[in-house]
Motif scaffolding. Structure first.
Motif, PDB file in Angstrom:
ATOM      1  N   ASP A 131       0.824  -1.206   0.000  1.00 46.31           N
ATOM      2  CA  ASP A 131       0.000   0.000   0.000  1.00 46.31           C
ATOM      3  C   ASP A 131       0.862   1.261   0.000  1.00 46.31           C
ATOM      4  O   ASP A 131       0.459   2.297  -0.543  1.00 46.31           O
ATOM      5  CB  ASP A 131      -0.930   0.018   1.219  1.00 46.31           C
ATOM      6  N   GLY A 132       2.043   1.158   0.631  1.00 38.65           N
ATOM      7  CA  GLY A 132       2.922   2.329   0.726  1.00 38.65           C
ATOM      8  C   GLY A 132       3.904   2.455  -0.416  1.00 38.65           C
ATOM      9  O   GLY A 132       4.781   3.330  -0.385  1.00 38.65           O
ATOM     10  N   ASN A 133       3.769   1.575  -1.443  1.00 40.10           N
ATOM     11  CA  ASN A 133       4.656   1.623  -2.608  1.00 40.10           C
ATOM     12  C   ASN A 133       6.129   1.535  -2.218  1.00 40.10           C
ATOM     13  O   ASN A 133       6.978   2.281  -2.740  1.00 40.10           O
ATOM     14  CB  ASN A 133       4.400   2.891  -3.433  1.00 40.10           C
ATOM     15  N   ALA A 134       6.449   0.633  -1.303  1.00 39.21           N
ATOM     16  CA  ALA A 134       7.844   0.452  -0.901  1.00 39.21           C
ATOM     17  C   ALA A 134       8.675  -0.155  -2.023  1.00 39.21           C
ATOM     18  O   ALA A 134       9.883   0.059  -2.092  1.00 39.21           O
ATOM     19  CB  ALA A 134       7.917  -0.430   0.346  1.00 39.21           C
ATOM     20  N   GLY A 135       8.026  -0.898  -2.913  1.00 40.76           N
ATOM     21  CA  GLY A 135       8.754  -1.539  -4.003  1.00 40.76           C
ATOM     22  C   GLY A 135       9.590  -2.710  -3.502  1.00 40.76           C
ATOM     23  O   GLY A 135      10.815  -2.612  -3.401  1.00 40.76           O
ATOM     24  N   ILE A 136       8.937  -3.813  -3.189  1.00 44.44           N
ATOM     25  CA  ILE A 136       9.636  -4.982  -2.644  1.00 44.44           C
ATOM     26  C   ILE A 136      10.494  -5.619  -3.727  1.00 44.44           C
ATOM     27  O   ILE A 136       9.987  -6.078  -4.758  1.00 44.44           O
ATOM     28  CB  ILE A 136       8.634  -6.010  -2.088  1.00 44.44           C
ATOM     29  N   GLU A 137      11.785  -5.645  -3.523  1.00 43.84           N
ATOM     30  CA  GLU A 137      12.702  -6.310  -4.449  1.00 43.84           C
ATOM     31  C   GLU A 137      12.988  -7.749  -4.031  1.00 43.84           C
ATOM     32  O   GLU A 137      13.130  -8.637  -4.874  1.00 43.84           O
ATOM     33  CB  GLU A 137      14.015  -5.529  -4.555  1.00 43.84           C
ATOM     34  N   SER A 138      13.076  -7.974  -2.750  1.00 43.64           N
ATOM     35  CA  SER A 138      13.287  -9.340  -2.246  1.00 43.64           C
ATOM     36  C   SER A 138      12.858  -9.403  -0.795  1.00 43.64           C
ATOM     37  O   SER A 138      12.916  -8.396  -0.067  1.00 43.64           O
ATOM     38  CB  SER A 138      14.759  -9.775  -2.381  1.00 43.64           C
TER      39      SER A 138
END
Length: 321
Positions: A280-287
């Motif tokens: 929801d917070g657009n953290a951008g999960i890479e791994s």
């Protein structure tokens, strides 16, 4: 009970309550309670000098406790069960001039196995484990690993119900340690109880269903390997494209930032609420990875860093010897 009915097997191959053994003013075993379920692989884990050898010898009846009680295969007099026990002490000892298959048969004979049967089983065991060519060689001509394997075969040739091994991996290279692990698993699959002591955590983690962590003559933990590991929460490693944002408030307070990753213990509520906040917070999960703590981490938490350090030093000295 009629004569042809089998004797019921005890639920525990070894039990002890309040076991104490002193030497002068030194309490080598200090009020130990232990219960080894029949048919399991059970490890007594701790540094050199923790009291492991004295504990095993007291359980076997080689030495008597000053306090407490113990039973071996359901018998309060352990020595009465000696023919059903296979014991490999830490101090190895074989006659150098005796042939390998004769050494195995001789050890079986000490437990009541006829020599002829022992010799037949010895040759079969050596053949089955790729050592048939060494059967007629004297012990002095065998490598250290092969000689130790011969002594182990001598410990089990009479087909005991309980095998007790005191630091069985000591002095073995990685290849022979692996072979010994295979032999231990073979015995367990046959329904034999295996009780062994070690100061190498990896062996206990790979082999044991249950362990006792011993330090200073006392048990610091007793139970399954899984339960020991469950004392610590799994560790999460997270990598995000964004370095900041409202989603940061969802990370646990103890989170550490290192090498571009976030490190923290798995929250009590699980990973799903955190994932929702990150998305929801657009953290951008890479791994994102979740790693369950190993037995070494659990050992440190239970026994303390100083005891774990001593075990590492014990192994380093052993490898250098």
């Amino acid at each position: 009970m009629t004569a042809d009915m089998p004797t019921p097997q005890p639920a525990y191959a070894v039990e002890a309550h309040g076991l104490v053994k002193t030497f002068g003013d030194f309490r080598a075993v200090d009020g130990i309670d232990i219960a080894v379920p029949a048919g399991t692989i059970y490890g007594v884990l701790g540094p050199n000098g923790a009291g492991k050898t004295t504990l095993l010898r007291t359980l076997l009846g080689i030495v008597d406790p000053d306090e407490g009680e113990r039973t071996l295969l359901g018998d309060p007099q352990p020595l009465r069960q000696s023919r059903l026990i296979g014991y490999l002490p830490e101090e190895r000892g074989l006659y150098p001039s005796m042939k390998a298959f004769d050494a195995i048969a001789f050890m079986g004979a000490l437990r009541g196995l006829p020599l002829k049967v022992g010799r037949e089983r010895a040759r079969a065991m050596l053949e089955a484990h790729g050592m048939g060519a060494s059967a007629d060689k004297p012990i002095r001509q065998l490598s250290k690993g092969m000689a130790q394997t011969v002594q182990l075969f001598g410990t089990i040739v009479h087909e005991p119900r309980l095998i007790v091994l005191d630091e069985p991996f000591s002095g073995l290279d990685a290849i022979n340690q692996g072979k010994l692990e295979v032999l231990i698993r073979e015995q367990a699959r046959a329904g034999v109880t295996v009780l062994f002591s070690t100061h190498v955590i990896a062996h206990a983690e790979r082999l044991c269903e249950r362990i006792a962590i011993v330090a200073g003559g006392r048990i610091r933990f007793e139970g399954s390997v899984a339960r020991a590991r469950d004392r610590l929460r799994p560790q999460v490693t997270l990598r995000t494209r964004a370095s900041d944002g409202p989603w940061r408030r969802a990370l646990p307070p103890e989170t550490l930032a290192q090498d571009g990753n976030w490190h923290f213990a798995l929250p009590d509520g699980g990973i799903e609420p955190l994932l929702r906040a990150l998305l929801d917070g657009n953290a951008g999960i890479e791994s994102l990875s979740i790693e369950r703590p190993g037995l070494h981490d659990a050992f440190v938490a239970i026994a303390g860093e100083s005891v774990a350090r001593q075990m590492t030093e014990d192994r380093t000295r052993e490898d250098a010897a």
